[in-house]
Design an enzyme around this catalytic site. Sequence first.
Site, PDB file in Angstrom:
ATOM      1  N   GLU A 150       0.895  -1.168   0.000  1.00  0.00           N
ATOM      2  CA  GLU A 150       0.000   0.000   0.000  1.00  0.00           C
ATOM      3  C   GLU A 150       0.925   1.207   0.000  1.00  0.00           C
ATOM      4  O   GLU A 150       1.266   1.756   1.037  1.00  0.00           O
ATOM      5  CB  GLU A 150      -0.924  -0.029   1.231  1.00  0.00           C
ATOM      6  CG  GLU A 150      -2.194   0.789   1.026  1.00  0.00           C
ATOM      7  CD  GLU A 150      -1.987   2.275   1.234  1.00  0.00           C
ATOM      8  OE1 GLU A 150      -1.331   2.903   0.375  1.00  0.00           O
ATOM      9  OE2 GLU A 150      -2.464   2.794   2.236  1.00  0.00           O
ATOM     10  N   GLU A 159       4.150   8.697  -3.973  1.00  0.00           N
ATOM     11  CA  GLU A 159       5.062   8.225  -2.928  1.00  0.00           C
ATOM     12  C   GLU A 159       6.123   7.267  -3.469  1.00  0.00           C
ATOM     13  O   GLU A 159       6.743   6.526  -2.715  1.00  0.00           O
ATOM     14  CB  GLU A 159       4.257   7.538  -1.808  1.00  0.00           C
ATOM     15  CG  GLU A 159       3.395   8.508  -1.017  1.00  0.00           C
ATOM     16  CD  GLU A 159       2.684   7.848   0.151  1.00  0.00           C
ATOM     17  OE1 GLU A 159       2.811   6.610   0.301  1.00  0.00           O
ATOM     18  OE2 GLU A 159       2.001   8.554   0.903  1.00  0.00           O
TER      19      GLU A 159
END
Length: 680
Positions: A150, A159
Site C-alpha cells: 500500500e 510516494e
Amino acid sequence: MASDKENAHKHVFVSHTNLVTGKMDWIVQDENYDYVQEIARSGYGDMLHDTDRNIKYYKAIRQAIKLLRDRNKEIKVLDIGTGTGLLSMMAAESGADTVTACEAFTPMAKCARKVLDANGFGNKVKLIPKRSTNVTLDDMKEKANLLVTELFDTELIGEGAISSYTDAHNRLMEEDCVAVPTTGIMYVQAVQSDFLRGWNSIQPVQLADGVFITPGSKFSQCSGAPSLHDLQVDELAGKLKLLSSPIEVFRFDFSRRNALQKNEKSHVEVRALQDGKIDAFVMWWDLIMDPQGEITLSCAPCWVRGKEETIPWRDHWMQAFYYPSNTISVQKGSFFDVYSHHDEYSLWFETKPSINQRPIGTNGVHMAFSRTRLGQINNKCRNQVFIDAMKEHVNNDSVCLVISDGSLLSLMAAGLGAKQVFYLDMNRSCCRIIEEIIKHNKYEDKICILDKRPEDIIAEDLFNLKIDVVLAEPFSQAAHLPWEHLYFWYALNSLRPQLSPNVKVLPANMTIKAMGVEFKDLHKIRAPVGICEGFDVSEFDKLIETSSESADEEIEPQCLWEYPCQALTSPIPLAFLDFYQAVENTPKMHQTTELESCRKGTLNGVVFWTEFSFHGDRHISSGIIDDDWQGEKVKWDMFSRQAVKLMRHGKLIEAGSKIFISTQFIPEVGDFTFTVKGSQ
C-alpha cells in the site's frame, strides 16, 4: 539497565520568529521534535480507520493466496512499507507460508514489531527495517511470489510507487508472481467552476461602477501550481459544472515485471456534455485488488457512484484538481482533447498538446500564495466588507496605512480616492507581486511601499504625514491559527506616534469564539484504532498518543468546510481585543467560559475561530458564515482555516451538559492558550 537520566527526553533551546509579534523568541523543544511530529501527523491512523480499504485488502489477499495454492505454489509474501504490519498479519492469517515485511521508518518498524508480537505473529513475519530498494535476497533468503503493498497517495504514484514496484519485481519477486493490488486505473473529468478559478489566479475586484482593480494577464491567467490541489471533492459537488463523463487516462499494471513506465502520456478525444469553459480536471483512481478483477477499491467522487452506494470517508486518499495551462470553451456535443502526462512522481493534464514535461508557473503567484489565500483574496463577499468600510472612512484627504501580507487593500484605498497610501508587507514574495499589480493599475504615485520593519519607520518615511486610517485584512502569511493573524496590531503599536488623533483602525476589534461539535468523520484522524479487522493495533495507538503529547499543540488548524459536523453547543465568545488600545495597556487574560450543549450527541471536537469588526455591523468571520448553525451541517468559511481541538475519545453528552474552556492571553508575546476542560 538504562538509568532514568538516559531514558529522559532531551530538550534544546530553539530560536524562532513569533508568528504574532514578528519578533525572535526562544522556545524549549524535544531534540527529536521533527521525528515525533512526523509520527503524530502521519496518516497511518486514518488508513486504519478506512474499513472499506481494510476489508478489500484482506479479501484480495485471501483470494491471491488461494490462487497460488491452487497452482501448488508455496506462498511467499513480500509486504513493502508494512507500517503497523496489518497486511502482513492478514497474509499470515490467510495461510501464507512465509511473510517478509520491510519498513524504513524506524519508529514504525519498532511499532510493527510490537504489533506483530502482540498478535502472535512475531515468529511468522520476518520484519526487515529497511527501505525495499535496500533489501537484498540475503535478507529474504529467497524471492517472493505474492507482493502486497500500500504505497499510494492521492496521486497514486506520488510516494514512489513506480520505482518501488519496478525494483521489487526486478530483484525480489518471481517472474510469475501475483500482486495485491494488481492494477490502478486513473480517471479525470473536465469541470467548469468560478469557485475553482478563484483558487487558482488573482481575479479583478470591482470597487464601484466602472472602477476595477485588475491584476493583469500575468496574474489572472495562470496554469496554477505545479502540483495537485487535493480536496474532499464531494463537498464541492454543487459548485462544479461537469463538462465530460469520467475519462480513463492511465492504467498501471502492478503485477508484471517492467510494466510501469516512469514517463507516460495519453491523448483522448472527449465529447462535451454541455456548454462551458474547462477550468480544471478532477482526478481520482480505482484499484483492481485481485487477479480475477472481482474486487475494486474506488476513490471516485459521489456523483460517479450509484445512489445506494455507501461512500467511504478518506483523508489519506482524496480526489484532486489539476489546472490546464490553457482554458478552452466547449459546446455541447462537440469533441475536445485531453492530454495526460505523468513522470515518476506527479501528474498533469492539458487541453492542448505539450511537451512531456511538468509545467512550472513563472509568475510567482503560487510560490507566494496558498490556494486558500488566493480564494480569500478573490472572495467577493469578503472584499465588499472592506470596500464598504473604506467608502465610509476613506476620502480624498485620507492618509492610509495598510498592514497585511499580500493584500489588495492598498489598491482598494487608492482606487476609492485616498490622498496617500502606505503599504507595509513583511513577506517579500507577496510584496513583489502586489508591487507589480500597483504598477499595472498605475497607482505608483499614490501607494508607497514601506521597505522597513515597523519599529524602524520614522516620520520622514511617511512624508511627515499623519495616518488617518489604518487598514488590515488582517492576514499574515506565517500564521496557522485564526488568532495568529495579529501581526498588524503589534506593527501598529510601533507606529502609534505616527497616527493622527482621530485615526480610524479597521478592523476595530477581534472576538474569538468557540463551539462544541460532533464531526461526522474528521475526528478519526486522531481517534485510537484498537482492533482492526480482528488484529490488535493498540501498540500503534500508544505510539501516536505518546508522539502527539510531545509534538502536537493542543489545537490544530483545519479547513472545516471539507469535514461535515453538527453543532452541539451555541457559539460562545471567549476573548475580545480592542485594536485601538495599545498592546502594553491591554491586560493579561485568564478566564474560564462555559459552553452548554443544546442537543444530544457525541462531543468529539471543539472549534475556535475569529470575528473581526470593521465598525457597525460589518465583520469578517473565519468561522461560521451562516446564522443557521443549528442545522444538520454547520457552514464554515471556505477561505480560512479554523482551529480545532479533536477529542481522541468522543463523549456522549446530553442537552444541558457543560463544557469548560480556559482562556489565557499574554499580550506582550501575543500568546493565546485555550484548554478544553471537558464536560459534565
